[in-house]
Every structure is written in C-alpha cells, then in structure tokens.
Design an enzyme around this catalytic site. Structure first.
Site, PDB file in Angstrom:
ATOM      1  CB  SER A  32      -0.869  -0.009   1.265  1.00  0.00           C
ATOM      2  OG  SER A  32      -1.427   1.262   1.493  1.00  0.00           O
ATOM      3  CD  GLU A  90      -2.211   5.376   4.457  1.00  0.00           C
ATOM      4  OE1 GLU A  90      -1.952   5.538   5.657  1.00  0.00           O
ATOM      5  OE2 GLU A  90      -2.504   6.309   3.700  1.00  0.00           O
ATOM      6  CE1 TYR A 131      -4.149  -1.673   5.633  1.00  0.00           C
ATOM      7  CE2 TYR A 131      -3.118   0.368   4.918  1.00  0.00           C
ATOM      8  CZ  TYR A 131      -3.695  -0.848   4.617  1.00  0.00           C
ATOM      9  OH  TYR A 131      -3.827  -1.232   3.294  1.00  0.00           O
TER      10      TYR A 131
HETATM   11  P1  NAP Z   1     -11.486  -4.385   1.924  1.00  0.00           P
HETATM   12  O1  NAP Z   1     -12.638  -4.026   1.032  1.00  0.00           O
HETATM   13  O2  NAP Z   1     -11.412  -3.834   3.290  1.00  0.00           O
HETATM   14  O3  NAP Z   1     -11.454  -5.995   1.998  1.00  0.00           O
HETATM   15  C1  NAP Z   1     -10.673  -6.651   2.963  1.00  0.00           C
HETATM   16  C2  NAP Z   1     -10.931  -8.137   2.856  1.00  0.00           C
HETATM   17  O4  NAP Z   1     -10.157  -8.819   3.873  1.00  0.00           O
HETATM   18  C3  NAP Z   1     -12.399  -8.551   3.087  1.00  0.00           C
HETATM   19  O5  NAP Z   1     -12.715  -9.618   2.230  1.00  0.00           O
HETATM   20  C4  NAP Z   1     -12.368  -9.034   4.532  1.00  0.00           C
HETATM   21  O6  NAP Z   1     -13.397  -9.943   4.856  1.00  0.00           O
HETATM   22  C5  NAP Z   1     -11.018  -9.736   4.553  1.00  0.00           C
HETATM   23  N1  NAP Z   1     -10.534  -9.978   5.900  1.00  0.00           N
HETATM   24  C6  NAP Z   1     -10.382  -9.081   6.902  1.00  0.00           C
HETATM   25  N2  NAP Z   1      -9.928  -9.699   8.009  1.00  0.00           N
HETATM   26  C7  NAP Z   1      -9.797 -11.010   7.700  1.00  0.00           C
HETATM   27  C8  NAP Z   1      -9.375 -12.159   8.421  1.00  0.00           C
HETATM   28  N3  NAP Z   1      -9.006 -12.078   9.710  1.00  0.00           N
HETATM   29  N4  NAP Z   1      -9.341 -13.358   7.781  1.00  0.00           N
HETATM   30  C9  NAP Z   1      -9.747 -13.461   6.490  1.00  0.00           C
HETATM   31  N5  NAP Z   1     -10.173 -12.404   5.756  1.00  0.00           N
HETATM   32  C10 NAP Z   1     -10.189 -11.206   6.357  1.00  0.00           C
HETATM   33  O7  NAP Z   1     -10.116  -4.038   1.189  1.00  0.00           O
HETATM   34  P2  NAP Z   1      -9.835  -3.664  -0.347  1.00  0.00           P
HETATM   35  O8  NAP Z   1     -10.043  -2.205  -0.526  1.00  0.00           O
HETATM   36  O9  NAP Z   1     -10.503  -4.633  -1.217  1.00  0.00           O
HETATM   37  O10 NAP Z   1      -8.251  -3.877  -0.407  1.00  0.00           O
HETATM   38  C11 NAP Z   1      -7.700  -5.161  -0.699  1.00  0.00           C
HETATM   39  C12 NAP Z   1      -6.292  -5.240  -0.120  1.00  0.00           C
HETATM   40  O11 NAP Z   1      -5.482  -4.215  -0.711  1.00  0.00           O
HETATM   41  C13 NAP Z   1      -6.184  -5.012   1.369  1.00  0.00           C
HETATM   42  O12 NAP Z   1      -5.115  -5.798   1.843  1.00  0.00           O
HETATM   43  C14 NAP Z   1      -5.828  -3.544   1.511  1.00  0.00           C
HETATM   44  O13 NAP Z   1      -5.154  -3.317   2.726  1.00  0.00           O
HETATM   45  C15 NAP Z   1      -4.935  -3.379   0.306  1.00  0.00           C
HETATM   46  N6  NAP Z   1      -4.898  -2.042  -0.295  1.00  0.00           N
HETATM   47  C16 NAP Z   1      -6.055  -1.402  -0.598  1.00  0.00           C
HETATM   48  C17 NAP Z   1      -6.000  -0.176  -1.249  1.00  0.00           C
HETATM   49  C18 NAP Z   1      -7.255   0.555  -1.642  1.00  0.00           C
HETATM   50  O14 NAP Z   1      -7.158   1.748  -1.929  1.00  0.00           O
HETATM   51  N7  NAP Z   1      -8.404  -0.112  -1.711  1.00  0.00           N
HETATM   52  C19 NAP Z   1      -4.751   0.377  -1.585  1.00  0.00           C
HETATM   53  C20 NAP Z   1      -3.583  -0.325  -1.269  1.00  0.00           C
HETATM   54  C21 NAP Z   1      -3.670  -1.543  -0.642  1.00  0.00           C
HETATM   55  P3  NAP Z   1     -14.869  -9.432   5.375  1.00  0.00           P
HETATM   56  O15 NAP Z   1     -15.634  -9.118   4.118  1.00  0.00           O
HETATM   57  O16 NAP Z   1     -15.354 -10.614   6.119  1.00  0.00           O
HETATM   58  O17 NAP Z   1     -14.636  -8.220   6.218  1.00  0.00           O
HETATM   59  O1  F7E Z   2      -8.941   8.296   3.840  1.00  0.00           O
HETATM   60  C1  F7E Z   2      -9.288  11.739   4.978  1.00  0.00           C
HETATM   61  C2  F7E Z   2      -8.389  10.817   5.776  1.00  0.00           C
HETATM   62  O2  F7E Z   2      -9.998   6.262   4.805  1.00  0.00           O
HETATM   63  C3  F7E Z   2      -8.403   9.127   2.830  1.00  0.00           C
HETATM   64  C4  F7E Z   2      -7.264   2.256   2.461  1.00  0.00           C
HETATM   65  O3  F7E Z   2      -7.822   1.543   1.380  1.00  0.00           O
HETATM   66  O4  F7E Z   2      -6.045   3.691   0.977  1.00  0.00           O
HETATM   67  C5  F7E Z   2      -6.992   3.687   2.029  1.00  0.00           C
HETATM   68  O5  F7E Z   2      -6.505   4.401   3.155  1.00  0.00           O
HETATM   69  C6  F7E Z   2      -8.115  10.508   3.404  1.00  0.00           C
HETATM   70  C7  F7E Z   2      -7.333  10.482   4.718  1.00  0.00           C
HETATM   71  O6  F7E Z   2      -8.307   6.063   2.925  1.00  0.00           O
HETATM   72  C8  F7E Z   2     -12.599  11.499   6.425  1.00  0.00           C
HETATM   73  O7  F7E Z   2      -7.883  11.465   6.933  1.00  0.00           O
HETATM   74  C9  F7E Z   2     -11.241  13.072   5.792  1.00  0.00           C
HETATM   75  O8  F7E Z   2      -6.364  11.495   4.692  1.00  0.00           O
HETATM   76  O9  F7E Z   2     -10.533   6.922   2.428  1.00  0.00           O
HETATM   77  P1  F7E Z   2      -9.541   6.845   3.515  1.00  0.00           P
HETATM   78  P2  F7E Z   2      -6.774   5.956   3.372  1.00  0.00           P
HETATM   79  O10 F7E Z   2      -6.594   6.240   4.794  1.00  0.00           O
HETATM   80  O11 F7E Z   2      -5.976   6.751   2.400  1.00  0.00           O
HETATM   81  C10 F7E Z   2      -4.768   3.119   1.296  1.00  0.00           C
HETATM   82  C11 F7E Z   2      -3.906   3.180   0.067  1.00  0.00           C
HETATM   83  C12 F7E Z   2      -4.888   1.770   1.896  1.00  0.00           C
HETATM   84  O12 F7E Z   2      -4.013   0.937   1.736  1.00  0.00           O
HETATM   85  C13 F7E Z   2      -5.972   1.574   2.899  1.00  0.00           C
HETATM   86  O13 F7E Z   2      -6.260   0.185   3.063  1.00  0.00           O
HETATM   87  O14 F7E Z   2      -9.365  11.123   3.699  1.00  0.00           O
HETATM   88  N1  F7E Z   2     -10.632  11.882   5.536  1.00  0.00           N
HETATM   89  N2  F7E Z   2     -12.434  12.859   6.344  1.00  0.00           N
HETATM   90  C14 F7E Z   2     -11.449  10.890   5.908  1.00  0.00           C
HETATM   91  N3  F7E Z   2     -11.314   9.550   5.817  1.00  0.00           N
HETATM   92  C15 F7E Z   2     -12.345   8.796   6.267  1.00  0.00           C
HETATM   93  N4  F7E Z   2     -12.254   7.462   6.177  1.00  0.00           N
HETATM   94  N5  F7E Z   2     -13.480   9.351   6.803  1.00  0.00           N
HETATM   95  C16 F7E Z   2     -13.652  10.709   6.902  1.00  0.00           C
HETATM   96  O15 F7E Z   2     -14.678  11.172   7.375  1.00  0.00           O
END
Ligand code: NAP
Ligand code: F7E
Length: 338
Positions: free
Chosen positions: A128, A130, A152
C-alpha cells in the site's frame, strides 16, 4: 485450468479480481471468515450469476494458519492473491494489535502455508501507498523509503518485507503491488470517497442534511479498482517476481472530491460539508502521489479511468442505491462513524 486462491475475496478488490480471473478461465477459490450472518458476501452476491457459481468459497482466517495450510493443500493453487486485511487506517488506531495480527502476521501465515506445501505458487501481496506515509519525496516510486504513519501502515511494511524476504530466502515467486488508493461503487462505506458519494446521494434524496468529514485538505492519488486488479494479475504473469507502484500520477484533495461529487449531483459542497474532529487521525498521511512508470514499462499497465469519471460513477451508483433500496431508506440505519 489454472486455479487462483484469493484471500479477502469478499472485499472491494476481491470482487473485481474474481470477475477478472473468471473471465480469463481460472478456477477461483476464495477464503471467507465466519461471521454470524452472510452479509459480508454482498459484493459477491451481486456479481453476474454465471461468474458467482464458478467461485468456490472456503472458510478460513488470516489468523488461523492451519486453515490456510488446509485450503492450499486441498486446492493446490498456482496463483495466490493475498488481499485480506484489516484495511481501515483510522480503525487501525482503535485495533492496533488485531490489525497487526491480520494484516501483518496474517501475510506470514499465508507465505508459510505456501512454503510448507512445497507447491510452485506465484504470490501477490497487496502492499500500500500508506507504507510511504510521511513521504521522503514526490511522486513516490519503488525506491521511495517507507515511513508509515499508522498501525495499518506499519503492518503493511512488515507484510511487504516478509514477502520480499521469502522471495530472496526461498526463491518464491512473490510480487508486491504497492497500490495507491483505488475506489469504486463497491468501496466500503467508511472510506472517504464512498462516504462522500453516499452522503451526496442521501442529501440529494433529503435523507440527510449534512456530511461530516475530518481532514479535507489531505491529498490522495485516486484510481478505479477495476483498473487496478488488472495490474495485480499482470504481475503474476511475469517470468520474474518484482515490486511495482500502481497509481494514476494525479492527486486531489478530499475537498476536490467533495466539490466534484456534489457538483455532479447539482449541489455546492460548501452548503453541506462540515468538519468534525472525530474523523481526524492521531497521525495523518498528508499527501500521496504515485509514479507508476515501472508498471507502465514492464507490465504495459496504465489506468483507464480518470478522476472525474470515477467520481461520477460513484455518485450515480449511490443515487441509484439510495433511490432503489427501500429498506435502507426506511431503516434509520446510520453509517459507521469513521
Ligand atoms: P477491503 O474491502 O477492506 O477488503 C478486505 C478483505 O479482507 C475482506 O474480504 C475481509 O473480509 C477480509 N478480511 C479481513 N480480516 C480477515 C481475516 N481475519 N481473515 C480473512 N479475511 C479477512 O479491502 P480492499 O479495498 O478490497 O483492499 C484489498 C487489499 O489491498 C487489502 O489488503 C488492503 O489493505 C490493500 N490495499 C487497498 C487499497 C485501496 O485503496 N483499496 C490500496 C492499497 C492496498 P470481510 O468481508 O469478512 O470483512
Ligand atoms: O482516507 C481523509 C483521511 O480512509 C483518505 C485504504 O484503502 O487507501 C486507504 O486508506 C483521506 C485520509 O483512505 C474522512 O484522513 C477526511 O487522509 O478513504 P480513507 P486511506 O486512509 O488513504 C490506502 C492506500 C490503503 O491501503 C488503505 O487500506 O481522507 N478523511 N475525512 C477521511 N477519511 C475517512 N475514512 N473518513 C472521513 O470522514
């Protein structure tokens, strides 16, 4: 027929990746964790029935190494996509130990299950942006040092390095995709983009009067999840494993997202958005922007969806969702507060 195993299949990316792999003729095995209801499978339930019936779901958990060993032994996948995580950054401050067990050590559990199986598996790790956290320079690429700013982010750094270590130590075909934020109508409702698109829809339909957010000055490089899962697949088709940044190269503030989303529905965000200290994080990642030149050159990958189209797609989807979903409209249901 190739077999792919997806951890996190019920998540946003898991649902898009399943569709992609099924369309390519794979047998897809997905790990689901037990919960008291089957609601967490909503993203799979709305897949085309022909796609859905080709997916085999198995109970397992990232924290239960024995379940991972058993599934890998039984199905002998040639590709494993490790998408499961406690993926919410703010919630990782509330549940730091759990997050590190699932997101960090959970990845090691999958790697050990593969190593012990002795199978020839290609492994994808969901790294990520992050991990860059307090960024050393902009834009961020594969050489940018990591400086995570949340439990995280720290857990993802562990998962990333253990994946690299198993590649170097045991010759495993492990690749890390360092993906920047990617969104879609299937995004969880407490990530900021979906919170905004759903907020816009509820305000438009007069179900809500305002939208409360945290730091709207933070900047993210937002792409479309459907485009990003193609990059995951491409990484595992390469002869040699490697690590790649996947991003659009364009960043916007949360305020920009609000402006575009409200204006798409014919409203001015300034009339509805309020800031609330509850949504600020103990330590923030202020600004991210990725450089995906390596993915472009080596994988031939580039994003197909721009910011405006992404915002429009999410708002249109939530307007339809709110208008059509009677029970949602009348249940008095509140969004989880993150
Ligand atoms: P998400 O919607 O939060 O999905 C997370 C998945 O992990 C869900 O299927 C969840 O199951 C499963 N999970 C959580 N805890 C678990 C456990 N203890 N055992 C088995 N499964 C478990 O995440 P996403 O946005 O699809 O992202 C996919 C991956 O990419 C994640 O690893 C995330 O950290 C990473 N990532 C995401 C982004 C982004 O912008 N979306 C960017 C960079 C990296 P449930 O449905 O049961 O909760
Ligand atoms: O926040 C700001 C918050 O929670 C984005 C995950 O998929 O992407 C995701 O992480 C920004 C942050 O995503 C609210 O402070 C303002 O600066 O949508 P987010 P994230 O933290 O960037 C990365 C790449 C991952 O890997 C993670 O799994 O938005 N923000 N106001 C807020 N964020 C939330 N959630 N809620 C608010 O009300």
């Amino acid at each position: 027929m190739k077999t792919a195993l997806i951890t996190g299949i019920t998540g946003q990316d898991g649902s898009y990746l399943s569709e992609l792999l099924i369309s390519k003729g794979y047998r897809v095995i997905g790990i689901v964790r037990r919960s008291s209801s089957v609601d967490s499978r909503g993203r799979l339930d709305h897949l085309d029935p022909d796609v859905r019936k080709k997916i085999i779901l198995q109970y397992g958990d990232m924290t239960d190494a024995s379940s991972l060993v058993a599934i890998i032994k039984r199905f002998e996948p040639s590709e494993v996509y490790n998408l499961a995580a406690q993926s919410h950054v703010k919630i990782s401050f509330d549940q730091p130990i759990y997050t590190s067990e699932v997101t960090g050590v959970g990845t090691l559990n999958v790697l050990e299950a593969i190593r012990i199986s002795g199978l020839n598996v290609r492994f994808y790790q969901a790294s990520s942006s992050e991990q860059f956290g307090k960024v050393a320079h902009t834009p961020q690429n594969e050489s940018t040092p990591f400086y995570p700013r949340s439990p995280y982010g720290v857990s993802k750094v562990f998962a990333h390095w253990i994946t690299v270590n198993y590649r170097e130590a045991y010759g495993m075909h492990n690749s890390c995709g360092i993906l920047f934020n990617h969104e879609s109508p299937r995004r969880g409702e407490n990530f900021v983009t979906r919170k905004i698109s759903l907020g816009v829809a509820k305000i438009k339909e007069e179900m809500d009067a305002e939208l409360r957010l945290g730091n709207i000055d933070s900047q993210r490089d937002w792409g479309f999840a459907g485009d990003y899962v193609e990059a995951m697949w491409l990484m595992l088709q390469q002869e040699k494993p490697d690590d790649y940044v996947v991003a659009t190269g364009v960043s916007h503030t949360v305020r920009d997202f609000c402006e575009a989303a409200f204006s798409h529905a014919g409203m001015d965000y300034k009339d509805y958005v309020k800031t609330d200290s509850e949504y600020f994080r103990p330590s923030e990642v202020d600004a991210l922007r990725g450089d995906a030149a390596k993915a472009r050159e080596k994988l031939g990958w580039k994003p197909k969806t721009d910011f405006k189209s992404l915002v429009g797609m999410m708002v249109d989807s939530d307007l339809a969702f709110v208008r059509n979903n009677f029970s949602y409209k009348h249940s008095g249901f509140r969004l989880s507060r993150r």
